[in-house]
Write a protein that holds these residues in place. Structure first.
Motif, short mmCIF file in Angstrom:
data_model
loop_
_atom_site.label_atom_id
_atom_site.label_comp_id
_atom_site.label_asym_id
_atom_site.label_seq_id
_atom_site.Cartn_x
_atom_site.Cartn_y
_atom_site.Cartn_z
N ILE A 130 0.83 -1.20 0.00
CA ILE A 130 0.00 0.00 0.00
C ILE A 130 0.86 1.26 0.00
CG2 ILE A 130 -2.08 -1.05 0.96
CD1 ILE A 130 -1.21 -0.03 3.73
N ALA A 131 2.19 1.06 -0.13
CA ALA A 131 3.13 2.18 -0.21
C ALA A 131 4.42 1.66 -0.82
CB ALA A 131 3.39 2.76 1.18
N SER A 132 5.26 2.59 -1.22
CA SER A 132 6.57 2.24 -1.77
C SER A 132 7.58 2.10 -0.64
CB SER A 132 7.05 3.33 -2.73
OG SER A 132 6.15 3.47 -3.79
N PRO A 133 8.67 1.37 -0.89
CA PRO A 133 9.72 1.29 0.13
C PRO A 133 10.20 2.69 0.52
CG PRO A 133 10.10 -0.36 -1.56
CD PRO A 133 8.97 0.51 -2.04
N ASP A 134 10.23 2.94 1.81
CA ASP A 134 10.61 4.25 2.33
C ASP A 134 10.98 4.10 3.80
OD1 ASP A 134 10.59 6.79 3.56
OD2 ASP A 134 9.01 7.54 2.23
N PRO A 135 12.27 4.26 4.13
CA PRO A 135 12.70 4.07 5.53
C PRO A 135 11.96 4.99 6.53
CG PRO A 135 14.60 4.17 4.09
CD PRO A 135 13.41 4.53 3.25
N GLY A 136 11.74 6.25 6.16
CA GLY A 136 11.04 7.17 7.07
C GLY A 136 9.61 6.74 7.31
N MET A 137 8.91 6.36 6.25
CA MET A 137 7.53 5.89 6.37
C MET A 137 7.49 4.57 7.14
SD MET A 137 4.35 6.47 5.80
CE MET A 137 4.31 7.75 4.58
N HIS A 138 8.50 3.73 6.94
CA HIS A 138 8.58 2.46 7.66
C HIS A 138 8.67 2.72 9.18
CE1 HIS A 138 9.31 -1.79 8.25
NE2 HIS A 138 10.30 -1.46 9.05
N ARG A 139 9.53 3.64 9.58
CA ARG A 139 9.66 3.96 11.01
C ARG A 139 8.34 4.50 11.57
NH1 ARG A 139 14.60 5.35 9.19
NH2 ARG A 139 14.08 7.55 8.89
N LEU A 140 7.68 5.38 10.80
CA LEU A 140 6.39 5.92 11.23
C LEU A 140 5.36 4.80 11.38
CD1 LEU A 140 4.48 8.27 11.86
CD2 LEU A 140 4.08 8.48 9.39
N ALA A 141 5.32 3.90 10.41
CA ALA A 141 4.37 2.77 10.47
C ALA A 141 4.66 1.89 11.68
CB ALA A 141 4.43 1.96 9.18
N GLU A 142 5.93 1.64 11.95
CA GLU A 142 6.28 0.82 13.12
C GLU A 142 5.88 1.53 14.41
OE1 GLU A 142 10.45 -0.20 12.64
OE2 GLU A 142 9.85 -2.19 11.90
N ASP A 143 6.08 2.85 14.46
CA ASP A 143 5.67 3.62 15.65
C ASP A 143 4.15 3.56 15.84
OD1 ASP A 143 8.30 4.29 16.16
OD2 ASP A 143 8.13 6.34 15.38
N LEU A 144 3.40 3.70 14.75
CA LEU A 144 1.94 3.62 14.82
C LEU A 144 1.49 2.21 15.23
CD1 LEU A 144 0.93 5.71 11.68
CD2 LEU A 144 0.64 6.35 14.09
N HIS A 145 2.23 1.21 14.75
CA HIS A 145 1.93 -0.18 15.11
C HIS A 145 2.11 -0.37 16.62
CE1 HIS A 145 1.06 -4.19 13.63
NE2 HIS A 145 2.12 -4.71 14.25
N ALA A 146 3.22 0.13 17.16
CA ALA A 146 3.49 0.01 18.59
C ALA A 146 2.45 0.78 19.40
CB ALA A 146 4.89 0.50 18.91
N LEU A 147 2.11 1.99 18.96
CA LEU A 147 1.11 2.80 19.66
C LEU A 147 -0.25 2.09 19.67
CD1 LEU A 147 0.32 5.51 21.02
CD2 LEU A 147 -0.18 6.36 18.73
N SER A 148 -0.63 1.53 18.53
CA SER A 148 -1.90 0.80 18.44
C SER A 148 -1.88 -0.43 19.34
CB SER A 148 -2.18 0.38 17.00
OG SER A 148 -2.34 1.51 16.17
N LEU A 149 -0.72 -1.10 19.41
CA LEU A 149 -0.60 -2.28 20.26
C LEU A 149 -0.80 -1.91 21.73
CD1 LEU A 149 0.08 -5.23 20.85
CD2 LEU A 149 2.50 -4.58 20.82
N TRP A 150 -0.12 -0.86 22.18
CA TRP A 150 -0.25 -0.46 23.59
C TRP A 150 -1.66 0.03 23.89
CZ3 TRP A 150 2.56 -2.50 27.00
CH2 TRP A 150 3.87 -2.88 26.71
N ALA A 151 -2.28 0.72 22.95
CA ALA A 151 -3.67 1.15 23.14
C ALA A 151 -4.57 -0.08 23.27
CB ALA A 151 -4.12 2.03 21.98
N LEU A 152 -4.37 -1.07 22.39
CA LEU A 152 -5.19 -2.27 22.45
C LEU A 152 -4.99 -3.00 23.78
CD1 LEU A 152 -7.16 -4.22 21.06
CD2 LEU A 152 -5.17 -5.43 20.16
N ILE A 153 -3.75 -3.11 24.23
CA ILE A 153 -3.49 -3.79 25.51
C ILE A 153 -4.24 -3.10 26.64
CG2 ILE A 153 -1.71 -4.26 27.25
CD1 ILE A 153 0.21 -4.80 24.84
N GLY A 154 -4.15 -1.77 26.70
CA GLY A 154 -4.87 -1.03 27.74
C GLY A 154 -6.38 -1.23 27.65
#
Length: 180
Positions: free
Chosen positions: A128-152
């Motif tokens: 759904i996107a092209s390879p991009d290290p900056g976007m990858h880091r943002l996606a990983e950060d959003l993934h972690a944030l969503s995970l912690w929100a879900l856990i709570g």
């Protein structure tokens, strides 16, 4: 009965709930184990399973939301305060938002690397996107944030279910477990 009633959740709603609960636990375990491994064929296989399960959960989430839209919601127990019922509705909605955020951010993270993958090792999955290290880091950060929100949110959800069962001694947990 397959559909819910004002007294209880139906078989379909219960099956979707518990299937997703089990798959989410498996998904968390796969992601955690894979993240602890060095790059290897085992890690790649675990990540393929993790990604595939994430897409499967996204599809189940869509199915669950569609079913919930057309199905009846059981009434809260008679003595439930209005604030408690509203809080339960908000927590449920936020669980759906967190699950969607996890799936989409995971898909985005997978898309922003140069590594293609196949859904369940069979179907080449689109990016759904092209390879991009900056976007990858943002996606990983959003993934972690969503995970912690879900856990709570799941702590609140399970805690409320246990409170209903052991403190209030009402049928909230039983009707999701057994349909009564």
């Amino acid at each position: 009965m397959w559909k819910s009633s004002v007294e209880s959740w139906g078989r379909t709603a219960r099956a979707l709930h518990w299937t997703m609960a089990i798959l989410i636990a498996l998904q968390a375990a796969l992601g955690w184990i894979a993240s602890e491994l060095d790059r290897s064929p085992l890690r790649a296989d675990l990540m393929t399973g993790h990604k595939s399960l994430g897409i499967t959960l996204l599809a189940l989430l869509a199915l669950r939301l569609a079913w919930r839209f057309f199905d009846v919601r059981p009434a809260p127990p008679a003595n439930t305060p209005a604030w408690s019922d509203r809080t339960a509705r908000v927590v449920h909605a936020l669980i759906y938002v967190a699950l969607f955020g996890l799936a989409v951010s995971g898909w985005l993270a997978a898309s922003t690397t140069i590594l293609p993958w196949k859904l369940w090792w069979l179907i080449p999955w689109p990016s759904i996107a092209s390879p991009d290290p900056g976007m990858h880091r943002l996606a990983e950060d959003l993934h972690a944030l969503s995970l912690w929100a879900l856990i709570g949110l799941l702590v609140l959800h399970v805690g409320a279910a246990l409170k209903h069962h052991f403190v209030d001694r009402d049928a909230v947990l039983a009707r999701m477990w057994r349909g009564r």
